[in-house]
Design a protein around this motif. Structure first.
Motif, PDB file in Angstrom:
ATOM      1  N   UNK A 261     -92.393 -48.941-118.675  1.00  0.00           N
ATOM      2  CA  UNK A 261     -91.503 -49.685-117.599  1.00  0.00           C
ATOM      3  C   UNK A 261     -91.809 -49.290-116.302  1.00  0.00           C
ATOM      4  N   UNK A 262     -92.128 -50.276-115.452  1.00  0.00           N
ATOM      5  CA  UNK A 262     -92.546 -49.783-114.142  1.00  0.00           C
ATOM      6  C   UNK A 262     -91.647 -50.425-112.986  1.00  0.00           C
ATOM      7  N   UNK A 263     -90.912 -49.695-112.205  1.00  0.00           N
ATOM      8  CA  UNK A 263     -90.070 -50.079-111.111  1.00  0.00           C
ATOM      9  C   UNK A 263     -89.820 -49.248-110.049  1.00  0.00           C
ATOM     10  N   UNK A 264     -89.463 -49.617-108.975  1.00  0.00           N
ATOM     11  CA  UNK A 264     -89.334 -48.583-107.699  1.00  0.00           C
ATOM     12  C   UNK A 264     -87.946 -47.736-108.147  1.00  0.00           C
ATOM     13  N   UNK A 265     -87.774 -46.740-107.311  1.00  0.00           N
ATOM     14  CA  UNK A 265     -86.617 -45.959-107.688  1.00  0.00           C
ATOM     15  C   UNK A 265     -85.422 -46.711-107.425  1.00  0.00           C
ATOM     16  N   UNK A 266     -84.458 -46.707-108.389  1.00  0.00           N
ATOM     17  CA  UNK A 266     -83.297 -47.181-108.129  1.00  0.00           C
ATOM     18  C   UNK A 266     -83.084 -48.539-108.376  1.00  0.00           C
ATOM     19  N   UNK A 267     -84.127 -49.145-109.059  1.00  0.00           N
ATOM     20  CA  UNK A 267     -84.409 -50.681-109.352  1.00  0.00           C
ATOM     21  C   UNK A 267     -83.666 -50.913-110.941  1.00  0.00           C
ATOM     22  N   UNK A 268     -83.199 -49.835-111.296  1.00  0.00           N
ATOM     23  CA  UNK A 268     -82.323 -50.069-112.829  1.00  0.00           C
ATOM     24  C   UNK A 268     -82.896 -50.111-114.023  1.00  0.00           C
ATOM     25  N   UNK A 269     -84.196 -48.957-113.915  1.00  0.00           N
ATOM     26  CA  UNK A 269     -84.675 -48.746-115.114  1.00  0.00           C
ATOM     27  C   UNK A 269     -84.074 -47.920-116.243  1.00  0.00           C
ATOM     28  N   UNK A 270     -83.024 -47.065-115.784  1.00  0.00           N
ATOM     29  CA  UNK A 270     -82.011 -46.411-116.602  1.00  0.00           C
ATOM     30  C   UNK A 270     -81.514 -47.301-117.374  1.00  0.00           C
ATOM     31  N   UNK A 271     -80.892 -48.141-116.710  1.00  0.00           N
ATOM     32  CA  UNK A 271     -80.103 -49.183-117.623  1.00  0.00           C
ATOM     33  C   UNK A 271     -80.787 -49.810-118.839  1.00  0.00           C
ATOM     34  N   UNK A 272     -82.079 -50.179-118.549  1.00  0.00           N
ATOM     35  CA  UNK A 272     -82.957 -50.754-119.411  1.00  0.00           C
ATOM     36  C   UNK A 272     -82.819 -49.726-120.744  1.00  0.00           C
ATOM     37  N   UNK A 273     -83.259 -48.519-120.200  1.00  0.00           N
ATOM     38  CA  UNK A 273     -83.655 -47.463-121.154  1.00  0.00           C
ATOM     39  C   UNK A 273     -82.262 -47.105-122.259  1.00  0.00           C
ATOM     40  N   UNK A 384     -92.789 -43.211-133.999  1.00  0.00           N
ATOM     41  CA  UNK A 384     -91.452 -43.770-133.372  1.00  0.00           C
ATOM     42  C   UNK A 384     -91.725 -44.698-132.120  1.00  0.00           C
ATOM     43  N   UNK A 385     -90.492 -45.295-131.729  1.00  0.00           N
ATOM     44  CA  UNK A 385     -90.708 -46.281-130.550  1.00  0.00           C
ATOM     45  C   UNK A 385     -90.747 -45.361-129.145  1.00  0.00           C
ATOM     46  N   UNK A 386     -91.497 -45.852-128.552  1.00  0.00           N
ATOM     47  CA  UNK A 386     -91.634 -44.977-127.133  1.00  0.00           C
ATOM     48  C   UNK A 386     -91.636 -45.961-126.058  1.00  0.00           C
ATOM     49  N   UNK A 387     -90.798 -45.663-124.941  1.00  0.00           N
ATOM     50  CA  UNK A 387     -90.496 -46.339-123.606  1.00  0.00           C
ATOM     51  C   UNK A 387     -90.677 -45.386-122.497  1.00  0.00           C
ATOM     52  N   UNK A 388     -91.668 -45.547-121.723  1.00  0.00           N
ATOM     53  CA  UNK A 388     -92.179 -44.691-120.741  1.00  0.00           C
ATOM     54  C   UNK A 388     -91.629 -45.303-119.268  1.00  0.00           C
ATOM     55  N   UNK A 389     -91.145 -44.751-118.559  1.00  0.00           N
ATOM     56  CA  UNK A 389     -90.391 -45.330-117.380  1.00  0.00           C
ATOM     57  C   UNK A 389     -91.175 -44.434-115.972  1.00  0.00           C
ATOM     58  N   UNK A 390     -91.725 -45.384-115.430  1.00  0.00           N
ATOM     59  CA  UNK A 390     -92.481 -44.712-113.986  1.00  0.00           C
ATOM     60  C   UNK A 390     -92.211 -45.432-112.817  1.00  0.00           C
ATOM     61  N   UNK A 391     -91.974 -44.819-111.823  1.00  0.00           N
ATOM     62  CA  UNK A 391     -91.768 -45.363-110.391  1.00  0.00           C
ATOM     63  C   UNK A 391     -93.155 -45.655-109.557  1.00  0.00           C
ATOM     64  N   UNK A 392     -94.226 -45.227-110.089  1.00  0.00           N
ATOM     65  CA  UNK A 392     -95.402 -45.263-109.319  1.00  0.00           C
ATOM     66  C   UNK A 392     -96.034 -46.664-109.550  1.00  0.00           C
ATOM     67  N   UNK A 393     -96.082 -47.288-108.315  1.00  0.00           N
ATOM     68  CA  UNK A 393     -96.417 -48.941-108.604  1.00  0.00           C
ATOM     69  C   UNK A 393     -97.509 -49.342-109.485  1.00  0.00           C
ATOM     70  N   UNK A 394     -97.514 -50.369-109.923  1.00  0.00           N
ATOM     71  CA  UNK A 394     -98.464 -50.776-110.847  1.00  0.00           C
ATOM     72  C   UNK A 394     -98.825 -52.057-110.116  1.00  0.00           C
ATOM     73  N   UNK A 395     -99.848 -52.186-109.352  1.00  0.00           N
ATOM     74  CA  UNK A 395    -100.102 -53.636-108.716  1.00  0.00           C
ATOM     75  C   UNK A 395    -100.389 -54.687-109.751  1.00  0.00           C
ATOM     76  N   UNK A 396    -100.086 -55.757-109.224  1.00  0.00           N
ATOM     77  CA  UNK A 396    -100.159 -57.128-110.205  1.00  0.00           C
ATOM     78  C   UNK A 396    -101.692 -57.168-110.553  1.00  0.00           C
ATOM     79  N   UNK A 397    -102.444 -57.100-109.893  1.00  0.00           N
ATOM     80  CA  UNK A 397    -103.844 -57.059-110.433  1.00  0.00           C
ATOM     81  C   UNK A 397    -104.266 -56.314-111.496  1.00  0.00           C
ATOM     82  N   UNK A 398    -103.650 -55.138-111.515  1.00  0.00           N
ATOM     83  CA  UNK A 398    -104.048 -54.003-112.424  1.00  0.00           C
ATOM     84  C   UNK A 398    -103.316 -54.713-113.673  1.00  0.00           C
TER      85      UNK A 398
END
Length: 788
Positions: A261-273, A384-398
């Motif tokens: 799960x990729x998203x800028x800091x403060x974009x609501x990743x924690x709520x998803x988790x 087990x199910x794994x959800x990884x959170x990161x704020x490091x941007x993943x560009x669209x092309x990648x």
């Protein structure tokens, strides 16, 4: 202000309180009058003056007309000038109806500036020198001027902008310019292609192996889940909703989830988790949340406890802030199943930590854990199910390249009522710093003051305490004893400290809504990604936040430092972590996903092309058709029509280039019309040369639909050539010949060709006739089955 009017009103009132005169420059009379009305509605008495002949009086707000790229604040004269683009948003054209739902497009042409390195698919890496208008055989067109090794140069018609992407490599890395006419570029591409093929194979094998593992399939949502989700006090963003759906859908499958799960800091990743965590707890499974630092563990504990209030779930934290006795108790409770959600640092990965029934592992910023920790994680996550959170941007092309080799959710939308951070790059001034801090403290906020030399922190504290005697100030740096550092950080989070004077120790992950002013001393010594991460520490609530990047006025800035500071000032809008000329960040984002050995290959061909080659390799191995490379499978149009954007219409080269790129991106006539209206609205009546550009785009759209390969003008005729697969029934051609008497002839050698006799037609008149023929052909083809 990015068009956020309430924020602008608050700022104008603040300037008036400080007895500043405010001049607002708008691009048109209508805009000025609308602005005046809006300000009067907010009890700000503004006047409209077509010309300013004398200095405005203290506290006066004046609206005038004119074009200015950016404004300024002049404290000595108590004067502020605000430009149109600062108030309503940068002068960047809206892409017609285009939505990039996953990741961010990185090759926006408004970001290519003369002097930048670019990659041409056929010629390799060169230096872009700007747009040049040339006359060839009496026809004027714009070309992109690209310099290669030595005196080699290429003029690329703006029709072919899609063959060019901005070269993106690591910050400070200068690529080698290629020689034209040698096999050097072909060899480089071949080497990278082979390497990404191996990488794609490994990724797909890993993915396939995971598909065969049997895990736990969670039940569908219960009414409790709906109630928990309803209790979220904000409106979810579109991206958040999509990510939540994807996570829950993965959890309900029997194969173990492994989602990034990729998203800028403060974009609501924690709520998803947290929604995933709630779903797991509802099925009597345990949840482990792994974070890289003790401070983050404390922060997550507070967030989870607050969100799970009223839910009968036992939440604990395991970190070095707990005494050995407390740790022992928590570990025992975990093994007996008495703890539902455990949040912790790498302490969670210790051998003595055992779970009764772990169902979901949430990992925050996995790349910040060491090799040994990652090995332990591998054992933990097998089924087990794994959800990884990161704020490091993943560009669209990648993201596109990895579709099908990695499950990814991307959150690009900022939360509601979140304002961009107001960023200032200024010479260091004691008065400015004290005034900025005083303003923040007066509104009950807190401040980060960053100075990256431990030896000078005490001196900064004494200086600040002298000017702000009431302020509660503390120090934080990495050389402090761990317990002491954690204590300071927790006190700051709890609001017991007003100003934290610190090193870059704060650059990762802290989320404190009450900190809305950041001062960075000697900002020229920091890397671009560091500056971006630091700025991300403020602006995390619905208040306007300020970042001051200061440098020593006695020092001459180096070229790299100046570029860096300009870049950070330029990208103040949201999600700019995905954009900051992408440089350092996207290479880091890619490195985290793909591993360090691929880094060199990215530098060889540039990021965009690397991702395209990787996407091709993944598709090939999956047996899917390869996507057409830029410039392939498109209609070739060679007509003697002067079609370009004149300087007298749009002067700014970057904006001009953006127009060409967007015209190239248009998919249908509705988008074309919409873009034409927007252009006229922004820049006034469209001149003939620009109308000709629209004519050519319309021609290309029609030609694509009916299977035409090329439209080329010769001395006496225009040849419209169909691709070899297209076979047309003779009765359609006969009707067409009747509709355009004595103008058309046909040839079928090597594929159908319609020849149009030019007669007296030339330029745009000829273009319109070709469009009439194509429209009629499409009409006839639609009415009957025209393909044999």
């Amino acid at each position: 202000f990015q068009g956020k009017f309430p924020m602008f009103v608050a700022q104008v009132k603040d300037w008036q309180r400080q007895k500043y005169s405010v001049i607002i420059m708008t691009s048109s009379k209508d805009r000025g009058l609308r602005l005046k009305e809006g300000l009067w509605d907010n009890k700000i008495e503004a006047v409209v003056l077509p010309e300013i002949l004398s200095a405005p009086v203290e506290g006066q707000v004046v609206i005038t007309y004119g074009k200015l790229f950016s404004g300024f604040e002049f404290p000595a004269a108590k004067l502020v000038l605000v430009s149109d683009s600062e108030l309503f948003g940068r002068s960047k054209l809206r892409r017609p109806r285009k939505q990039y739902d996953q990741g961010l497009r990185i090759s926006d042409f408004s970001e290519i500036k003369p002097g930048d390195y670019v990659v041409h698919v056929q010629h390799g890496i060169g230096k872009y020198l700007g747009v040049i208008n040339l006359e060839v055989q009496g026809v004027r067109k714009d070309y992109l001027h690209i310099q290669y090794f030595g005196q080699d140069k290429v003029y690329v018609p703006t029709d072919n902008v899609n063959l060019i992407s901005k070269y993106v490599g690591a910050e400070g890395h200068k690529p080698k310019l290629h020689r034209l006419g040698t096999g050097e570029w072909v060899k480089t591409k071949k080497k990278v292609r082979e390497s990404v093929k191996e990488l794609a194979k490994d990724l797909l094998n890993l993915y396939a192996a995971r598909e065969t593992i049997e895990g736990f399939a969670f039940n569908r949502d219960t009414s409790w889940q709906a109630e928990f989700e309803e209790a979220f006090p904000f409106n979810e963003t579109k991206d958040q909703v999509k990510a939540i759906t994807e996570v829950k859908s993965d959890m309900e499958k029997s194969r173990p989830m492994d989602r990034l799960l990729v998203g800028d800091v403060g974009y609501g990743k924690t709520e998803v988790a947290m929604r995933g965590a709630f779903k797991a707890v509802m099925d009597n499974k345990q949840v482990a949340v792994l974070v890289p630092t003790t401070v983050l563990a404390q922060q997550h504990l507070r967030t989870f406890k607050d969100r799970f209030r009223g839910v009968p779930a036992k939440i604990e934290v395991l970190s070095r802030l707990k005494t050995p006795g407390e740790q022992k108790k928590i570990i025992a409770a975990l093994e007996q199943g008495k703890v539902d959600i455990i949040i912790g640092t790498h302490r969670l990965l210790s051998k003595d930590v055992r779970f009764k029934d772990l169902g979901l592992l949430i990992i925050d910023e996995e790349q910040r854990f060491g090799v040994a920790h990652k090995e332990r994680l591998k054992q933990l996550r097998q089924n087990i199910d794994v959800l990884t959170l990161t704020a490091t941007p993943i560009p669209r092309t990648l993201h596109m390249a990895l579709a099908g080799a990695r499950d990814m959710s991307i959150i690009n939308t900022p939360p509601e009522n979140r304002y961009p951070v107001q960023t200032y790059v200024v010479e260091y001034s004691k008065e400015l710093v004290v005034e900025a801090i005083r303003r923040e403290l007066d509104r009950g906020g807190q401040v980060f003051y960053v100075y990256n030399l431990v030896s000078g922190l005490e001196r900064r504290v004494s200086r600040l305490q002298k000017h702000l005697p009431q302020a509660r100030i503390a120090i934080a740096h990495g050389q402090m004893p761990e317990k002491q550092l954690d204590k300071v950080m927790v006190e700051f989070i709890e609001g017991e400290i007003d100003i934290l004077v610190c090193t870059t120790i704060i650059e990762n992950g802290l989320d404190i809504g009450n900190v809305n002013t950041l001062i960075v001393e000697n900002a020229d010594r920091f890397g671009l990604s560091q500056l971006y991460q630091l700025r991300g520490r403020v602006g995390r609530s619905n208040r306007i936040a300020y970042a001051y990047f200061t440098y020593d006025k006695r020092k001459v800035l180096g070229e790299t430092a100046e570029k860096r500071l300009n870049a950070i000032r330029e990208f103040t809008e949201f999600g700019s972590g995905f954009k900051l000329a992408m440089r350092d960040l996207e290479i880091r984002g890619a490195g985290n996903l793909l591993g360090a050995e691929q880094h060199g290959h990215m530098l060889d061909v540039g990021f965009d092309l690397y991702c395209q080659l990787l996407e091709d390799a993944v598709r090939l191995l999956k047996g899917e058709p390869r996507k057409a490379a830029p410039g392939q499978q498109d209609v070739e149009i060679e007509l003697n029509i002067s079609a370009y954007v004149a300087d007298s219409y749009i002067e700014e080269p970057a904006l001009k280039l953006d127009v060409y790129h967007q015209l190239r991106d248009i998919d249908n006539e509705d988008e074309l019309k919409e873009f034409e209206i927007e252009l006229e609205d922004r820049f006034g009546q469209i001149p003939r040369e620009v109308q000709n550009l629209f004519l050519i785009v319309q021609m290309r759209l029609l030609a694509r639909r009916v299977g035409i390969d090329s439209i080329k003008e010769f001395r006496q005729e225009v040849r419209i050539s169909f691709d070899k697969e297209t076979a047309v029934k003779g009765n359609i051609l006969m009707t067409l010949a009747k509709d355009f008497p004595r103008q058309l002839s046909f040839s079928s050698v090597g594929g159908l060709v319609i020849k149009l006799s030019k007669g007296n037609l030339s330029g745009s008149e000829l273009g319109k006739r070709i469009i009439e023929i194509l429209c009629r052909f499409e009409e006839l083809a639609g009415a009957r089955d025209y393909l044999i």
